[in-house]
Design an enzyme around this catalytic site. Structure first.
Site, short mmCIF file in Angstrom:
data_model
loop_
_atom_site.label_atom_id
_atom_site.label_comp_id
_atom_site.label_asym_id
_atom_site.label_seq_id
_atom_site.Cartn_x
_atom_site.Cartn_y
_atom_site.Cartn_z
N PRO A 198 25.92 83.75 41.25
CA PRO A 198 27.33 83.67 41.99
C PRO A 198 26.98 84.31 43.22
O PRO A 198 26.52 85.58 43.47
CB PRO A 198 28.06 84.85 40.90
CG PRO A 198 27.56 84.60 39.77
CD PRO A 198 26.05 84.20 40.08
N GLU A 199 27.39 83.54 44.36
CA GLU A 199 27.38 84.30 45.73
C GLU A 199 28.60 85.05 46.05
O GLU A 199 29.44 84.92 45.32
CB GLU A 199 27.11 83.12 46.77
CG GLU A 199 25.83 82.37 46.38
CD GLU A 199 25.30 81.07 47.18
OE1 GLU A 199 25.69 81.41 48.57
OE2 GLU A 199 24.83 80.31 47.02
#
Length: 271
Positions: free
Chosen positions: A2-3
């Site tokens: 996940p960014e």
DNA sequence: CACGGATCCTGATGGC
DNA sequence: TGCCATCAGGATCCGT
């Protein structure tokens, strides 16, 4: 991982529900990237005050100290009133009066770390070198340009390092550089003020858009309500090697930079 | 000290 | 229930 957008969407999906809850139980599964750093029992009876985000870290403020949660490459959080028994990839379960928070992380690059407070050495070690928040008021185009002047590495790797600006991961780095018309291999220090300003705007735009759309270009991302990414953000270059550029039609190229894939359009992105 | 590379771990995918 | 190589959203640590 996940960014930043995925982490922020995760935060928004459970922060309000967990705030004010009492911690009733805490259970760890297999080792994560780092040990918890405290006896889980010491948090029992304490109250969750709020959930903040710094870069790709989630910060759970409790009356008994701080929990830093990182999702690594493959982590996701679920927060629900009831959860089935932990599976083989569930490595952190926190039961509270408002529900159970669970970290699911097959690759175990993620972490949950306790620190007495944000100024504690343990927390500073993780948070201390982080760059500016891209969606916050301190992310300024001129300051960004000035910071880039000090870096001799390729601009894409500077973005990923997170010491200038946080939250830009492998997907959004390629996307932002495409939007800004900048070749990922350009040395950061060589970017002119106008080009740095364009990149600054592109980073804000691509991240803000992703947060607004609820999530994600990611295939298997889901927020803490269990809702999956909507695929509303179509990548312009990421994972499109060989496919035509959506602007000029030239085939998108891929390359490796620091063991990571980079995608770009040789025509639209100038060295 | 700044940079590049190896490294942690599991699962999915594709070639053979 | 095939086997093997490669790749995947991250970031730290270590050697040069």
């Amino acid at each position: 991982m996940p960014e930043l957008p995925e982490v922020e969407v995760t935060r928004l999906s459970f922060a309000g529900r967990i705030a004010g809850a009492t911690i009733l139980g805490l259970q760890m599964g297999k080792p994560l990237r780092w040990p918890l750093g405290c006896d889980p029992a010491q948090l029992l009876g304490h109250t969750v005050l709020q959930v903040r985000r710094r870069g790709k870290y989630l910060l759970l403020d409790t009356t008994g100290g701080l929990l830093l949660i990182h999702l690594g490459m493959s982590g996701s959080l679920v927060f629900a009133a009831d959860l089935p028994a932990p599976g083989k990839h569930d490595h952190f379960d926190m039961r509270t009066s408002a529900g159970c928070l669970r970290l699911h992380d097959p690759r175990r690059f993620g972490a949950v770390v306790y620190a007495p407070g944000e100024d504690d050495a343990g927390a500073r070690k993780l948070l201390g070198r982080l760059g500016v928040e891209p969606l916050g008021p301190d992310f300024d185009a001129l300051a960004f340009h000035a910071a880039l002047q000090l870096r001799q590495t390729a601009i894409k790797q500077v973005l990923l390092a997170g010491e200038v600006v946080v939250g830009v991961g492998n997907i959004y780095a390629s996307e932002a550089l495409f939007m800004a018309g900048i070749r990922p291999t350009v040395r950061a220090a060589r970017l002119s003020k106008p080009r740095a300003a364009r990149l600054h705007a592109a980073i804000r735009e691509v991240l803000a858009q992703a947060v607004a759309k609820g999530g994600s270009t990611l295939k298997d991302f889901s927020n803490a309500q269990g809702e999956s990414g909507y695929f509303q953000l179509e990548a312009r270059v990421y994972d499109r090697a060989g496919l035509p550029c959506k602007v000029c039609g030239a085939p998108i190229r891929s390359m490796r930079q620091g063991q990571r894939s980079t995608f770009f359009c040789v025509n639209c992105q100038k060295p």
